[in-house]
Design a protein around this motif. Structure first.
Motif, short mmCIF file in Angstrom:
data_model
loop_
_atom_site.label_atom_id
_atom_site.label_comp_id
_atom_site.label_asym_id
_atom_site.label_seq_id
_atom_site.Cartn_x
_atom_site.Cartn_y
_atom_site.Cartn_z
N THR A 111 -3.69 11.33 5.22
CA THR A 111 -5.05 10.95 4.50
C THR A 111 -6.23 11.56 5.62
O THR A 111 -7.12 11.11 5.33
CB THR A 111 -5.63 9.36 5.50
N LEU A 133 2.48 5.50 -0.47
CA LEU A 133 1.78 5.18 -0.81
C LEU A 133 1.48 3.65 -0.06
O LEU A 133 0.66 3.18 0.21
CB LEU A 133 1.50 4.96 -2.32
N SER A 134 2.82 2.65 -0.73
CA SER A 134 3.03 1.40 -0.14
C SER A 134 2.16 1.00 1.08
O SER A 134 1.34 -0.01 1.46
CB SER A 134 3.94 0.50 -0.89
N ILE A 136 -0.19 2.89 3.11
CA ILE A 136 -1.51 3.00 3.74
C ILE A 136 -2.32 1.98 2.77
O ILE A 136 -2.00 1.63 2.21
CB ILE A 136 -1.60 4.55 2.99
N PRO A 138 -4.91 0.57 0.87
CA PRO A 138 -5.44 1.08 -0.21
C PRO A 138 -7.20 1.55 -0.41
O PRO A 138 -6.85 2.44 -1.02
CB PRO A 138 -6.04 -0.39 -0.64
N LYS A 140 -7.54 4.15 1.52
CA LYS A 140 -7.49 4.74 1.52
C LYS A 140 -5.70 6.37 0.62
O LYS A 140 -6.23 7.36 1.36
CB LYS A 140 -7.22 5.72 3.32
N MET A 141 -5.71 5.46 0.23
CA MET A 141 -4.62 5.95 -0.98
C MET A 141 -5.70 6.79 -1.79
O MET A 141 -4.89 7.97 -2.00
CB MET A 141 -4.27 4.97 -1.73
N HIS A 142 -6.63 7.08 -2.44
CA HIS A 142 -7.26 8.52 -3.02
C HIS A 142 -7.29 9.25 -2.23
O HIS A 142 -6.95 10.47 -2.72
CB HIS A 142 -8.68 7.22 -3.28
N ASP A 162 7.94 2.76 -5.70
CA ASP A 162 7.22 1.66 -4.80
C ASP A 162 6.69 0.72 -5.38
O ASP A 162 7.52 0.50 -6.14
CB ASP A 162 6.27 2.60 -4.37
N TYR A 193 1.83 -2.58 0.68
CA TYR A 193 0.76 -3.05 -0.52
C TYR A 193 1.92 -2.99 -2.12
O TYR A 193 3.06 -2.49 -1.79
CB TYR A 193 -0.31 -1.99 -1.22
N LEU A 203 -6.14 4.56 -10.11
CA LEU A 203 -6.32 5.49 -8.91
C LEU A 203 -5.93 7.03 -8.84
O LEU A 203 -6.06 7.34 -8.26
CB LEU A 203 -4.78 4.74 -7.55
#
Length: 246
Positions: A111, A133-134, A136, A138, A140-142, A162, A193, A203
């Motif tokens: 991130t 990704l789960s 992290i 949401p 900051k996922m991008h 995931d 997530y 996303l």
């Protein structure tokens, strides 16, 4: 053996696993029982903003403690990876330069740490985001997808798997564990997530990727000793970095 269920808007492929349980792939989310739906509807109280900020600040520490406690005992060998993602096997076997002595291992926070400091731009053949990704937030996922995009070769893919919406792990959370929509915290402070097909698609596309495959995998985890069949839901996807337009 397999069976295909078709309708006007979806295609589901059902296969039998080695232990006799089922696995279904398609665009249909898992259907909750009335009891499950009622329990989720009642769970609307979110963790306080103060605690959420604390969890975000201590995210790395909580995951470090998790791996210190569990070492290699928690995650089993993922023999399914080359079955589900043929790109991994092909990349390893077809690349004459492949050598364990040439692999570069480094630690980073996707991130905020720039991958270009360790990897040349447009140089990576395949990226795996398997149960990454789960963990992290949401929001900051991008940043993760933007970071990966810089080092991925045009025409190559991110392979994703995931937790999916209504997975058994999501339904097990007790009241007081909810951080936001489909976002929960475990007792040890680690977070998870649970993805919908639509959220993940938006996303990736927002960061310039093209969707190749994006579907739910519904399967049963069978515990014969305790005679339990647990419904698992994952999201399995491939997103490609497009070739540069000339």
């Amino acid at each position: 053996m397999f069976q295909e269920n078709t309708s006007a808007d979806c295609l589901n492929i059902i296969t039998s696993t080695e232990d006799g349980a089922f696995q279904k792939k398609g665009h249909s989310a898992r259907i909750l029982s009335p009891e499950e739906a009622e329990r989720l509807a009642k769970d609307q109280v979110l963790v306080s903003e103060f605690k959420q900020l604390k969890l975000e600040k201590e995210a790395q520490k909580n995951w470090d403690l998790f791996y210190k406690r569990n070492s290699t005992n928690f995650f089993k060998d993922r023999h399914w990876t080359t079955r589900e993602f043929q790109e991994l096997k092909a990349c390893r076997e077809k690349n004459a330069l492949y050598s364990t002595e040439r692999c570069k291992v480094f630690q980073c926070d996707l991130t905020k740490d720039d991958l270009l400091e360790n990897i040349p731009a447009d140089s990576v053949d395949v990226v795996t985001l398997i149960f990454v990704l789960s963990a992290i937030h949401p929001d900051k996922m991008h940043l993760v997808l933007k970071n990966i995009y810089k080092v991925l070769k045009p025409g190559k893919c991110v392979l994703f798997r995931d937790y999916g919406l209504y997975d058994h792990a999501m339904l097990r959370f007790k009241s007081g564990s909810k951080l936001g929509e489909n976002f929960y915290v475990r007792q040890d402070g680690t977070r998870s997530y649970f993805f919908t097909e639509e959220f993940l698609s938006q996303l990736f596309k927002a960061e310039g990727y093209e969707q190749v495959v994006n579907e739910y995998v519904q399967r049963e985890t069978v515990n014969r000793k305790e005679d339990l069949r647990v419904p698992r839901v994952f999201l399995q996807s491939k997103f490609q970095k497009p070739f540069s337009k000339t």
